[in-house]
Design a protein around this motif. Structure first.
Motif: not given
Lengths: 241, 309
Positions: A2-3, A6-7, A10-11, A17-18, A77, A82-83, A85-87, A91, B85, B89, B98
């Motif tokens: 599931r993770t 979700i990744m 979003r990607e 989005d961009s 990232e 943000t990397i 936060l992500l790591l 996950v 951070p 976007d 998310y």
């Protein structure tokens, strides 16, 4: 699982989005459409119902577009932090890498899905070899996977997206062109080695409609190697600043 | 959940960014990391959150070793990194959705949690915007919302109030205080009044080592040792007053303040207070005692004393 999903979601969403996704889709379809239908050795001159022209155009357009998609995957990232936060979420590094890989592959598949009308058009003109068409698409997808994987690694070693793009292109051009050129210049073992490293060789073999296990091993090992090195590169944060 | 850190060390090259740190944080405690820039606060937090692995030492969270149970423990930690951070976007709600998904919140609970977070952090007026369009204060709230969305037992915040205006700072501090009743909170800052206002306990870190550990009151006591009184006595000859004050049993040192004739600074012997004696003296001598201020050592002074040498 599931993770990873979700990744991936979003990607995939972030490409839209961009606006990268729209630019990429329009350019890819525009360029491959132009060269397939309007310009040069186009499908009408071959005298047979074949998508060969499209596949060899896509072979090059994807080569240039994929690094543009992958360059931001990790570099952005890392630059913005943000990397971190992500790591620190629930996950693993591997899930992040696989999620990002799948999202980009998914976007490529969407782009390729938009070319299905080409298949229908040609199919309505003449007798189309369906097997070859499916294999051609499979070849494009596998090749994309390999370049996404290389691009991901290039993106993981730097915080600068331009550097990531150029690195991916630089590594890619060896597989895409140079190994094939070198192969014709050498004999014996060296020649065979370069021959077996050349992307063109394996792509042509698949897009002719021949599914050889050697080709699959080639593409899959490039993908796995690239993803593995990206993971190693992420884990390097433990060793230095 | 409690946190126990044993001999934590992180080397970057030959340099020790964090040098054999050991401490414990109990459940429901709010601990403030204080220290100059580059002291090792962020590195310590990054190790506790599992972003980087320590060179040596162990981190136990809820009694479990972090490196062996990383996946499970990460679900219980909320983290607000330095500089907050975010993905500019992404729309606020999409981002929270998310994050909630990544933290393993069951699907049906995701939206109630998002609504709850938006309410708590006051994001309601801005919730449909992209994060990049928000002001710094609102971005900080998004950072807090993402840290708390999975209702973690442990909250780790690296400079949570940086970039906020004074009203927002008060709000965020209040929020942290409230959360700290049930959660274990570690926050870092170099704003000294902030730790005093929010934290139960202060850890001062300098050059990778803990140089002080305790409540702000305890740290003061340790730093000064003796009580200092500032008094203003009028209607008397300054030199006579000065001599009389010196003769008191509990005073160890007397001095004029700022060269003014009627103001004195009295340093007491450790463990005693001269306040009563000074008052009695003034009554006996018919002097006018117009001011008497127990002078506290400021946290700034303690900080400076411990972190510069």
């Amino acid at each position: 699982m599931r993770t990873i999903w979700i990744m991936t979601k979003r990607e995939f969403g972030s490409f839209f989005d961009s606006l990268i996704a729209y630019v990429m889709l329009i350019l890819f379809l525009g360029i491959s459409g132009f060269f397939t239908w309007l310009f040069g050795t186009d499908v009408f001159l071959i005298g047979q119902a074949s998508l060969g022209a499209f596949f060899s155009i896509a072979y090059w357009t994807l080569f240039f577009f994929i690094p543009a998609l992958t360059m931001r995957l990790l570099a952005e990232e890392i630059r913005s932090g943000t990397i971190e936060l992500l790591l620190t979420r629930a996950v693993t590094d591997r899930q992040v890498i696989i999620g990002k890989f799948l999202s980009t592959l998914l976007l490529i598949m969407v782009a390729l899905a938009f070319t299905v009308p080409y298949v229908i058009t040609i199919g309505s003109i003449g007798n189309l070899d369906v097997g070859a068409v499916i294999c051609g698409y499979l070849g494009l997808i596998l090749m994309s996977g390999a370049y996404i994987s290389i691009g991901m690694w290039a993106s993981s070693i730097t915080r600068n997206q331009i550097v990531a793009y150029l690195t991916a292109l630089f590594i890619g051009i060896f597989f895409h062109l140079f190994f094939g050129m070198l192969a014709s210049g050498f004999r014996g073992f060296t020649g065979r080695l370069f021959h077996s490293l050349s992307m063109r060789e394996h792509f042509d073999s698949i897009s002719r409609g021949v599914l050889d296990s050697g080709d699959l091993v080639y593409f899959l090992s490039l993908i796995v190697l690239g993803l593995f090195l990206s993971e190693v590169s992420l884990a390097r944060r433990n060793l230095q600043v | 959940m409690d946190i126990r850190i044993e001999n934590l060390t992180k080397k970057y090259g030959g340099q020790r960014a964090v040098d054999r740190i050991s401490f414990e944080v109990r459940t429901g405690e709010i601990v403030g990391f204080l220290g100059p820039n580059g002291a090792g606060k962020t590195t310590t937090m990054r190790m506790i959150t599992g972003f980087i692995a320590p060179t040596e030492g162990n981190i136990y969270i809820g009694g479990k070793l972090l490196e062996d149970h990383a996946d499970e423990i990460k679900r219980h930690i909320g983290y607000l990194p330095e500089n907050n951070p975010l993905y500019p976007d992404m729309p606020v709600i999409d981002y929270l959705e998310y994050v909630a998904g990544l933290q393993g919140i069951p699907k049906e609970e995701v939206f109630p949690r998002i609504i709850e977070m938006i309410r708590i952090t006051g994001l309601n007026p801005e919730k449909h915007k992209k994060i990049g369009e928000l002001s710094k204060g609102f971005r900080q709230r998004v950072g807090l919302a993402q840290a708390m969305i999975h209702d973690p037992d442990i909250l780790i915040m690296d400079e949570p109030t940086s970039g906020l205006d004074p009203n927002q700072i008060v709000e965020i501090r209040k929020l942290i205080r409230e959360l700290g009743r049930h959660k274990t909170v570690i926050l870092s800052t170099h704003i000294l009044p902030e730790v005093e206002a929010t934290c139960d306990r202060i850890l001062i870190i300098n050059r990778g080592k803990i140089v002080a550990d305790g409540t702000s009151g305890l740290l003061r006591k340790q730093a000064s040792g003796a009580e200092i009184l500032r008094v203003r006595i009028e209607d008397g000859e300054p030199n006579t007053i000065f001599k009389a004050l010196q003769k008191l049993d509990s005073t160890s040192q007397v001095g004029f303040v700022d060269g003014k004739k009627d103001r004195f600074e009295i340093q007491c012997h450790p463990g005693t207070s001269a306040a009563r004696e000074v008052f009695r003296l003034c009554v006996e001598q018919q002097w006018m005692l117009t001011e008497m201020i127990p002078f506290e050592t400021k946290l700034e002074d303690i900080f400076r004393k411990l972190t510069t040498n």
